[in-house]
Design a protein around this motif. Structure first.
Motif, PDB file in Angstrom:
ATOM      1  N   ILE A 143       0.832  -1.208   0.000  1.00  0.00           N
ATOM      2  CA  ILE A 143       0.000   0.000   0.000  1.00  0.00           C
ATOM      3  C   ILE A 143       0.868   1.260   0.000  1.00  0.00           C
ATOM      4  O   ILE A 143       0.632   2.196  -0.775  1.00  0.00           O
ATOM      5  N   LEU A 160       2.785   1.609  -3.397  1.00  0.00           N
ATOM      6  CA  LEU A 160       1.940   1.931  -4.548  1.00  0.00           C
ATOM      7  C   LEU A 160       1.154   3.223  -4.381  1.00  0.00           C
ATOM      8  O   LEU A 160       0.835   3.891  -5.370  1.00  0.00           O
ATOM      9  N   HIS A 161       0.833   3.564  -3.145  1.00  0.00           N
ATOM     10  CA  HIS A 161      -0.058   4.716  -2.931  1.00  0.00           C
ATOM     11  C   HIS A 161       0.477   5.745  -1.935  1.00  0.00           C
ATOM     12  O   HIS A 161      -0.165   6.773  -1.709  1.00  0.00           O
ATOM     13  N   GLY A 176       3.436   7.447  -2.030  1.00  0.00           N
ATOM     14  CA  GLY A 176       4.259   8.523  -2.566  1.00  0.00           C
ATOM     15  C   GLY A 176       5.729   8.434  -2.219  1.00  0.00           C
ATOM     16  O   GLY A 176       6.541   9.211  -2.727  1.00  0.00           O
TER      17      GLY A 176
END
Length: 245
Positions: free
Chosen positions: A205, A208-209, A211
């Motif tokens: 997580i 991928l999300h 930053g």
């Protein structure tokens, strides 16, 4: 309370008079670390693991066969780093074998330093998945996971190897009542699988999300630092669990 729940509870909140004392929850913490670190290595560094060496052996075969996205050099580098870390971890374990708490503490000191160094490299690099940075990260993390695996092997807490789940999952099914077994340790084995899943999920997580692809290594470092502090207090114990198996 069902037997599986009792087993899970005893793993998270162990009886200090048990043969393994406070070690089970610490092993679960290291299992979460494995998930975090392998999520980073696979998703950021390419198709390579730094803790799951079975995967790297298979990936080596894929690379030789010409499958796209797999690097023989990266897989072999991870295998070499892991083996070297296991060597160092084994030497630490043998040097402190008279006290199991000291074995774990020394291993955690070294592993924490290696993962922290990897985080610094990843955070400072514009392209951690390429060139020198990639192989530096594979080396640092492979060394760290080798140390961890050697310590877990030396401590030999049942069903809590911290890096390998194949036999753990096999045990859940093969020892179940449906298979004609006693159904023991289902709670502990399930917790081990859940810990690695949690580490992998959180790692994926944030890569991928989140930053910042280095965040899984930061989380792993914080968990390891907490475990290191805890194990330092355990080095002063003379309880039965500290004695070699």
């Amino acid at each position: 309370m069902p037997a599986a729940l009792r087993d899970a509870w005893a793993t998270v909140v162990p009886d200090m008079k048990d043969r393994h004392g406070p070690l089970p929850p610490l092993m679960l913490t290291l299992t979460v670390v494995t998930g975090l670190v392998d999520a980073f290595s696979y998703l950021v560094l390419g198709h390579v693991f730094v803790a799951n060496m079975t995967g790297n052996v298979v990936f080596s075969g894929f690379a030789i066969a010409g499958a796209p996205g797999f690097s023989l050099t990266a897989s072999l580098a991870a295998l070499a780093a892991f083996a070297t870390g296991a060597l160092f971890g084994g030497r630490l374990a043998h040097s402190a074998r008279a006290h199991r708490g000291r074995v774990l503490h020394l291993a955690m000191l070294l592993e924490t330093a290696l993962v922290l160094a990897a985080y610094i490299v990843a955070a400072a690099s514009d392209m951690p998945n390429a060139g020198t940075a990639r192989y530096a990260l594979i080396a640092l993390l492979g060394l760290a996971m080798g140390v961890q695996n050697a310590a877990a092997r030396a401590l030999a807490v049942p069903d809590l190897t911290t890096t390998v789940l194949t036999l753990t999952i096999t045990g859940v099914a093969a020892d179940s009542r449906a298979a004609g077994g006693a159904g023991g340790k289902t709670g502990r084995r399930s917790l081990s699988a859940a810990a690695m899943f949690t580490g992998g999920l959180v790692g994926a997580i944030v890569v991928l999300h989140g930053g910042n692809p280095a965040l899984p290594l930061l989380f792993a470092t914080l968990l390891l630092a907490a475990a290191t502090v805890t194990t330092f207090t355990l080095t002063r114990s003379d309880a039965t669990w500290t004695q070699p198996l």
